[in-house]
Design a protein around this motif. Structure first.
Motif, PDB file in Angstrom:
ATOM      1  N   CYS A 179      -6.314   7.602  19.015  1.00  0.00           N
ATOM      2  CA  CYS A 179      -5.138   8.258  18.451  1.00  0.00           C
ATOM      3  C   CYS A 179      -5.553   9.476  17.651  1.00  0.00           C
ATOM      4  CB  CYS A 179      -4.436   7.318  17.468  1.00  0.00           C
ATOM      5  SG  CYS A 179      -3.240   6.282  18.247  1.00  0.00           S
ATOM      6  N   TYR A 197      -3.648  11.982  15.012  1.00  0.00           N
ATOM      7  CA  TYR A 197      -2.489  12.463  14.262  1.00  0.00           C
ATOM      8  C   TYR A 197      -2.896  13.792  13.649  1.00  0.00           C
ATOM      9  CZ  TYR A 197       0.561  12.820  10.102  1.00  0.00           C
ATOM     10  OH  TYR A 197       1.412  13.251   9.120  1.00  0.00           O
ATOM     11  N   ILE A 235      -2.287   4.444  12.540  1.00  0.00           N
ATOM     12  CA  ILE A 235      -1.299   4.490  13.618  1.00  0.00           C
ATOM     13  C   ILE A 235      -1.846   3.780  14.847  1.00  0.00           C
ATOM     14  CG2 ILE A 235      -0.126   6.042  15.229  1.00  0.00           C
ATOM     15  CD1 ILE A 235       0.137   8.018  12.890  1.00  0.00           C
ATOM     16  N   ARG A 259       4.218   9.463   9.200  1.00  0.00           N
ATOM     17  CA  ARG A 259       3.440   8.451   9.913  1.00  0.00           C
ATOM     18  C   ARG A 259       4.370   7.483  10.632  1.00  0.00           C
ATOM     19  NH1 ARG A 259       0.195   5.978   5.010  1.00  0.00           N
ATOM     20  NH2 ARG A 259       0.812   7.995   4.207  1.00  0.00           N
ATOM     21  N   CYS A 260       5.506   7.184  10.020  1.00  0.00           N
ATOM     22  CA  CYS A 260       6.458   6.272  10.658  1.00  0.00           C
ATOM     23  C   CYS A 260       7.093   6.920  11.889  1.00  0.00           C
ATOM     24  CB  CYS A 260       7.543   5.868   9.661  1.00  0.00           C
ATOM     25  SG  CYS A 260       6.902   4.835   8.351  1.00  0.00           S
ATOM     26  N   SER A 298       5.815   9.209  13.618  1.00  0.00           N
ATOM     27  CA  SER A 298       4.767   9.358  14.629  1.00  0.00           C
ATOM     28  C   SER A 298       4.587   8.075  15.410  1.00  0.00           C
ATOM     29  CB  SER A 298       3.436   9.728  13.978  1.00  0.00           C
ATOM     30  OG  SER A 298       3.545  10.953  13.302  1.00  0.00           O
ATOM     31  N   ILE A 299       4.613   6.938  14.721  1.00  0.00           N
ATOM     32  CA  ILE A 299       4.456   5.661  15.420  1.00  0.00           C
ATOM     33  C   ILE A 299       5.627   5.450  16.372  1.00  0.00           C
ATOM     34  CG2 ILE A 299       4.458   3.155  15.133  1.00  0.00           C
ATOM     35  CD1 ILE A 299       2.989   3.618  12.474  1.00  0.00           C
TER      36      ILE A 299
END
Lengths: 70, 248
Positions: free
Chosen positions: B77, B79, B105, B137-138, B140-141
């Motif tokens: 992953c 990010y 993530i 981050r949320c 993105s997940i």
């Protein structure tokens, strides 16, 4: 010959045939552009931003402005 | 008549936030799948002012080869925040925060992927934040999970993520950047609804045990709403395909 070489060879012949008719593989004329689309202000946080589509190519740019020493 | 809130207050007396949301309301969210032609799977999310693009490549050969796992796929992953995504230009070099979020993530998405089906391959997930406003981050997940589904990779479930937290003494859902910075606590959470399983749980700040339990439950509620949005987005993709096929 490997698969990729055969495919490349065929593509080469295809392009040559199209060119002899004065066209490209996507039926464009020799001096025709792909479709152009421009949008501005797509990232509000950045001081400046734009997105350009040239056919299937897509480029996004953001500009940040700040005082400081180089 | 004074209708604007005091500059220092994020939540007014009626329990309404700066952007007009209630305490337990998600930001307006729009998701699309299949927008990148070159990637095996891709998805794009706009959650409030967050704009995040996710692309999935794989399963494919692992390069460098010595990293390949004999019995399962390797999930990688990345990010990354674009330099123009935040208020102050961010250097394009990966920061410690980005490296931590990449790891976190990956750990949130891994339980959902049937990695045993593709030994000696890698599944590479790239998330690019084009504009950041808290809770990236949320988001993105959420968007990476959809990109995995768009790539046709077998999944146990979609992973939906949402953050809850405490701002000015109130428990709130889906904090934006201002609320995250000035609030007392931020609890990002990722959830697989079919298994009732939490795959990411972090906390930044201070909460009592009861407040923490309430925050977790609130975040799970937010995740379930994101999950419905994810499913609807995927459904719309296949409706479009069905219509295309019907025309032929």
């Amino acid at each position: 010959m490997t698969y990729s070489m055969v495919a490349a060879n065929l593509k080469q012949k295809q392009i040559a045939q199209a060119l002899s008719r004065g066209k490209r593989l996507d039926e464009r004329g020799l001096t025709d552009y792909r479709e152009i689309r421009i949008e501005r202000g797509i990232v509000e946080r950045a001081e400046g931003s734009a997105r350009v589509h040239l056919g299937k190519t897509e480029v996004m740019v953001g500009v940040k402005i700040d005082k400081g020493e180089p | 008549m004074e209708t604007s809130q005091k500059a220092s207050s994020l939540i007014n007396e009626n329990g309404i936030r700066m952007d007009g949301r209630r305490l337990d309301e998600l930001r307006p969210t729009k998701i699309e799948v299949g927008i990148l032609g070159n990637a095996d799977g891709s998805a794009y999310i706009e959650q409030g002012k967050n704009k995040i693009l996710a692309a999935v490549y794989g399963p494919r050969e692992v390069h460098p080869r010595h990293l390949a796992l004999p019995d399962r796929a390797l999930l990688r992953c990345r990010y990354h925040m674009a330099p123009f995504s935040v208020e102050e230009r961010k250097s394009p070099a990966p920061s410690r925060r980005e490296m931590e979020l990449s790891k976190v993530i990956r750990e949130a998405l891994e339980p959902s992927v049937f990695v045993e089906y593709y030994p000696r391959t890698s599944i590479d997930i790239f998330m690019e934040v084009l504009q950041a406003d808290g809770g990236t981050r949320c988001a993105s997940i959420t968007v990476a999970s959809l990109a995995l589904a768009d790539a046709g990779i077998p999944l146990r479930d979609l992973v939906a993520a949402c953050a809850s937290g405490k701002v000015e003494g109130h428990l709130v859902l889906d904090l934006d950047d201002a609320e995250d910075k000035k609030g007392e606590a931020d609890v990002p959470l990722a959830f697989m609804p079919n298994f009732n399983a939490i795959t990411l749980l972090q906390m930044d700040g201070m909460l009592s045990l009861e407040e923490f339990e309430q925050a977790v439950n609130l975040a799970i509620k937010g995740c379930k709403q994101m999950y419905e949005l994810q499913k609807e987005t995927l459904r719309m993709k296949y409706v479009a395909v069905k219509e295309e096929v019907a025309e032929e």
